[in-house]
Design an enzyme around this catalytic site. Structure first.
Site, PDB file in Angstrom:
ATOM      1  N   GLY A 142       0.098  -6.890  -8.199  1.00  0.00           N
ATOM      2  CA  GLY A 142       0.055  -7.140  -9.644  1.00  0.00           C
ATOM      3  C   GLY A 142      -0.716  -8.408  -9.951  1.00  0.00           C
ATOM      4  N   GLU A 202      -0.541  -8.801  -3.196  1.00  0.00           N
ATOM      5  CA  GLU A 202      -1.864  -8.235  -3.496  1.00  0.00           C
ATOM      6  C   GLU A 202      -2.109  -8.487  -4.977  1.00  0.00           C
ATOM      7  OE1 GLU A 202      -3.946  -6.908  -1.369  1.00  0.00           O
ATOM      8  OE2 GLU A 202      -2.707  -6.391   0.360  1.00  0.00           O
ATOM      9  N   CYS A 220      -8.503  -3.961  -9.190  1.00  0.00           N
ATOM     10  CA  CYS A 220      -8.429  -5.342  -8.690  1.00  0.00           C
ATOM     11  C   CYS A 220      -9.772  -5.743  -8.094  1.00  0.00           C
ATOM     12  CB  CYS A 220      -7.317  -5.461  -7.657  1.00  0.00           C
ATOM     13  SG  CYS A 220      -7.425  -4.200  -6.386  1.00  0.00           S
TER      14      CYS A 220
HETATM   15  P1  NAD Z   1       1.617  -6.931 -13.663  1.00  0.00           P
HETATM   16  O1  NAD Z   1       1.643  -8.194 -12.891  1.00  0.00           O
HETATM   17  O2  NAD Z   1       1.786  -6.996 -15.138  1.00  0.00           O
HETATM   18  O3  NAD Z   1       2.753  -5.924 -13.136  1.00  0.00           O
HETATM   19  C1  NAD Z   1       2.831  -5.571 -11.778  1.00  0.00           C
HETATM   20  C2  NAD Z   1       4.229  -5.094 -11.458  1.00  0.00           C
HETATM   21  O4  NAD Z   1       5.134  -6.194 -11.571  1.00  0.00           O
HETATM   22  C3  NAD Z   1       4.753  -4.014 -12.412  1.00  0.00           C
HETATM   23  O5  NAD Z   1       5.477  -3.056 -11.674  1.00  0.00           O
HETATM   24  C4  NAD Z   1       5.672  -4.813 -13.313  1.00  0.00           C
HETATM   25  O6  NAD Z   1       6.663  -4.026 -13.925  1.00  0.00           O
HETATM   26  C5  NAD Z   1       6.269  -5.775 -12.311  1.00  0.00           C
HETATM   27  N1  NAD Z   1       6.963  -6.948 -12.861  1.00  0.00           N
HETATM   28  C6  NAD Z   1       6.880  -7.472 -14.108  1.00  0.00           C
HETATM   29  N2  NAD Z   1       7.705  -8.541 -14.192  1.00  0.00           N
HETATM   30  C7  NAD Z   1       8.303  -8.696 -12.990  1.00  0.00           C
HETATM   31  C8  NAD Z   1       9.242  -9.637 -12.456  1.00  0.00           C
HETATM   32  N3  NAD Z   1       9.761 -10.623 -13.181  1.00  0.00           N
HETATM   33  N4  NAD Z   1       9.610  -9.503 -11.148  1.00  0.00           N
HETATM   34  C9  NAD Z   1       9.094  -8.509 -10.389  1.00  0.00           C
HETATM   35  N5  NAD Z   1       8.206  -7.603 -10.852  1.00  0.00           N
HETATM   36  C10 NAD Z   1       7.810  -7.691 -12.135  1.00  0.00           C
HETATM   37  O7  NAD Z   1       0.232  -6.194 -13.292  1.00  0.00           O
HETATM   38  P2  NAD Z   1      -0.405  -4.889 -13.924  1.00  0.00           P
HETATM   39  O8  NAD Z   1      -0.918  -5.184 -15.289  1.00  0.00           O
HETATM   40  O9  NAD Z   1       0.494  -3.722 -13.730  1.00  0.00           O
HETATM   41  O10 NAD Z   1      -1.647  -4.664 -12.935  1.00  0.00           O
HETATM   42  C11 NAD Z   1      -2.854  -5.326 -13.034  1.00  0.00           C
HETATM   43  C12 NAD Z   1      -2.931  -6.506 -12.088  1.00  0.00           C
HETATM   44  O11 NAD Z   1      -2.662  -6.096 -10.748  1.00  0.00           O
HETATM   45  C13 NAD Z   1      -4.330  -7.093 -12.040  1.00  0.00           C
HETATM   46  O12 NAD Z   1      -4.238  -8.497 -12.007  1.00  0.00           O
HETATM   47  C14 NAD Z   1      -4.910  -6.560 -10.753  1.00  0.00           C
HETATM   48  O13 NAD Z   1      -5.956  -7.339 -10.215  1.00  0.00           O
HETATM   49  C15 NAD Z   1      -3.707  -6.551  -9.875  1.00  0.00           C
HETATM   50  N6  NAD Z   1      -3.877  -5.606  -8.769  1.00  0.00           N
HETATM   51  C16 NAD Z   1      -4.097  -6.109  -7.531  1.00  0.00           C
HETATM   52  C17 NAD Z   1      -4.318  -5.246  -6.470  1.00  0.00           C
HETATM   53  C18 NAD Z   1      -4.599  -5.768  -5.102  1.00  0.00           C
HETATM   54  O14 NAD Z   1      -4.504  -4.978  -4.163  1.00  0.00           O
HETATM   55  N7  NAD Z   1      -4.937  -7.026  -4.925  1.00  0.00           N
HETATM   56  C19 NAD Z   1      -4.267  -3.859  -6.674  1.00  0.00           C
HETATM   57  C20 NAD Z   1      -4.013  -3.386  -7.959  1.00  0.00           C
HETATM   58  C21 NAD Z   1      -3.815  -4.280  -9.003  1.00  0.00           C
END
Ligand code: NAD
Length: 509
Positions: free
Chosen positions: A244, A266, A300
């Site tokens: 995320g 990640e 990402c």
């Molecule tokens: P996000 O950080 O908003 O959410 C990611 C996950 O975290 C979701 O399941 C969300 O419900 C959960 N979450 C939210 N609050 C939380 C908490 N307090 N504790 C634990 N989990 C919590 O990200 P998003 O908008 O879903 O995805 C986009 C982001 O993810 C971008 O920054 C992207 O670059 C990154 N990403 C990285 C990779 C990688 O492999 N490096 C792959 C895909 C996406």
């Protein structure tokens, strides 16, 4: 019957608006909790609601997962691999339908939705092979009649938290390797893609149940940060794999760190392509357009920054603008559409805010820059002249905005490319072997992924995937990433009749 209902029926999902969590072969079956909405980003309309996992459901899931782990850890790894192989077959049968569901729920074009499912299938194949290769090493003991070796044991229930933009593949990266390693998996998917999670869970657990192994994969759907926090802080889960954004990842790392658990992080990227004076522009244009526009800039690994040698600057920009004008935007399930919508209205507002900030900084929009006036969350792919040091360029805006900047020397280009907080993916287009080698040398790109004559996005499984700096340092899906899902044990066996101490220490008589 709508495409959505057909896809669900073909996936064997009867009623998506009841039940929200599964543990050891059960669905909660409650219909009294809060509903997590699944929205079609191409229309902005709700397509279904899924009852969320309650705090009690969560407790039951973890208890069941621990119970299943006690059995699963003793199943021989190649046998665990065989079960994952059967899951691969089930996924092959459902590839078309699951790919369609990915397109419907997160707005990827169908080819990319299918590609995600193919990545899951590839991960099953990889994991089957890996299940016979969980190698430890032997060491030479300094003491006579002693044998030293290390072996790898299963870790326990692994918490997997995933982002919306890869609603099925990222779980597979984690889950199939964790499964062959002898772990059970508790998945908290993005609340923006609950149906994909339900479908994946159904397909995989049907196989596991038929084979007599329920409870290896469980699902906890919630949009409540408090429940996610509870999972992150739960010391019954020795590993939290989090995919995320950087701010949420930072918080997860701190909470897991406090309990001395392990994390696999990640996080966000801010990926760049360098095009030097010798580059093949035909290849570069195709890779940049795919990298910057594909998945509407919501990968990402999306190409967000482009450094062009000053001698090719205007030529490449002209070609990119022409290529952008050919990109058909629309319903991701329609043939010839190359770009679907952003995930939601918040993402559209982030795109708008980024463009306002760019304009305040003095950036020049060379292509696009508008929100489309139609239902759903569509924006134009956008190219902007910018400067690397601007705060907006230093951040990841999860939208199709490409910042272009000229450079004079390869050293300057590499310094600029490295000069951001994130370190996920990077690429150079060059026919100068020195530039290519410098880019991937220790003095080159500081990213986890550094490519030559290939764009920043579209990694294949098999290589370790992940990034440095703010991207979090995790590595998944390939190489020796299986080690993250196991615990290492060093064994020293004394088969002699003496008790010599290490370092020649004499203790008593
Ligand atoms: P996000 O950080 O908003 O959410 C990611 C996950 O975290 C979701 O399941 C969300 O419900 C959960 N979450 C939210 N609050 C939380 C908490 N307090 N504790 C634990 N989990 C919590 O990200 P998003 O908008 O879903 O995805 C986009 C982001 O993810 C971008 O920054 C992207 O670059 C990154 N990403 C990285 C990779 C990688 O492999 N490096 C792959 C895909 C996406």
């Amino acid at each position: 019957m709508s495409t959505f209902h057909t896809a669900l029926r073909d996936l064997g999902i009867q009623a998506v608006n009841s039940g929200g969590s599964t543990g050891a072969g059960w669905w909660s079956g409650r219909n009294d909790g809060t509903l997590v909405s699944s929205i079609n980003p191409s229309t902005g309309e709700q397509i279904a609601g899924v009852y969320s996992c309650s705090a009690e459901d969560y407790q039951r899931i973890v208890t069941d997962s621990l119970e299943a782990f006690r059995t699963w850890r003793l199943v021989p790894a190649p046998k665990r691999g065989e079960l994952v192989r059967l899951i691969g077959q089930a996924l092959r049968e459902k590839k078309d339908q699951l790919g369609t569901l990915v397109s419907l729920e997160v707005g990827k074009i169908k080819a990319e939705g299918d590609g995600e499912v193919q990545e899951m299938i590839d991960m099953t194949d990889f994991s089957v092979g890996q299940s016979r290769m969980l190698y430890g090493v032997t060491m030479q003991s300094e003491r006579p009649a002693h044998r030293m070796s290390e072996q790898w044991h299963p870790l326990g229930p692994v918490g997997v938290i995933t982002a919306f933009n890869f609603p099925v593949a990222v779980w597979a990266w984690n889950a199939f390797i964790a499964a062959i390693a002898g772990d059970t998996v508790i998945w908290k998917p993005s609340p923006k893609a609950p149906l994909c999670a339900v479908a994946v869970q159904q397909i995989c657990n049907r196989v596991m149940q038929q084979q007599g192994y329920p409870g290896i994969f469980s699902l906890c759907i919630t949009d409540q940060p408090a429940l996610a926090d509870q999972m992150v802080q739960d010391d019954r889960l020795p590993l939290i794999s989090f995919t995320g954004s950087v701010p949420v990842g930072r918080r997860v790392a701190a909470l897991v760190g406090q309990r001395l658990g392990r994390t696999l992080l990640e996080l966000s990227g801010n990926n760049a392509v360098i095009v030097d004076q010798t580059a093949d522009l035909d290849m570069a244009v195709r890779a940049i357009v795919f990298g910057a526009v594909g998945t509407a800039g919501q990968r990402c690994t999306t190409t967000r920054r482009l450094f062009i040698h000053e001698s090719r600057y205007e030529e490449l920009l002209g070609r990119l603008v022409k290529a952008y004008a050919q990109v058909r935007i629309g319903n991701p399930l329609e043939k010839d559409v190359l770009m679907g919508p952003l995930i939601d209205q918040v993402a559209v507002e982030c795109y708008r805010a980024a463009l306002d900030e760019i304009k305040k900084e003095g950036g020049e929009v060379l292509y696009g820059g508008h929100v489309l006036n139609r239902p759903g969350y569509f924006v134009e792919p956008t190219i902007v002249r910018a400067k690397n040091e601007w705060p907006i360029v230093q951040r990841e805006t999860f939208a199709p905005i490409l910042y272009v900047m000229p450079f004079q020397t390869i050293d300057e280009a590499i310094t600029l490319q490295n000069n951001v907080p994130q370190g996920l993916s990077s690429a150079i287009f060059s026919n100068d072997v020195r530039h290519g080698e410098q880019f991937v040398s220790a003095a080159g790109s500081d990213c986890g992924i550094a490519n030559v004559n290939i764009g920043t996005s579209g990694a294949e499984i098999g290589g370790a995937f992940g990034g440095e700096k703010d991207t979090g340092g995790g590595r998944e899906a390939g190489s020796d990433s299986w080690k993250a899902y196991m615990r290492r044990q060093t064994n020293t066996v004394n088969w002699g009749r003496e008790l010599p101490l290490a370092q020649g220490i004499k203790f008593g008589s």
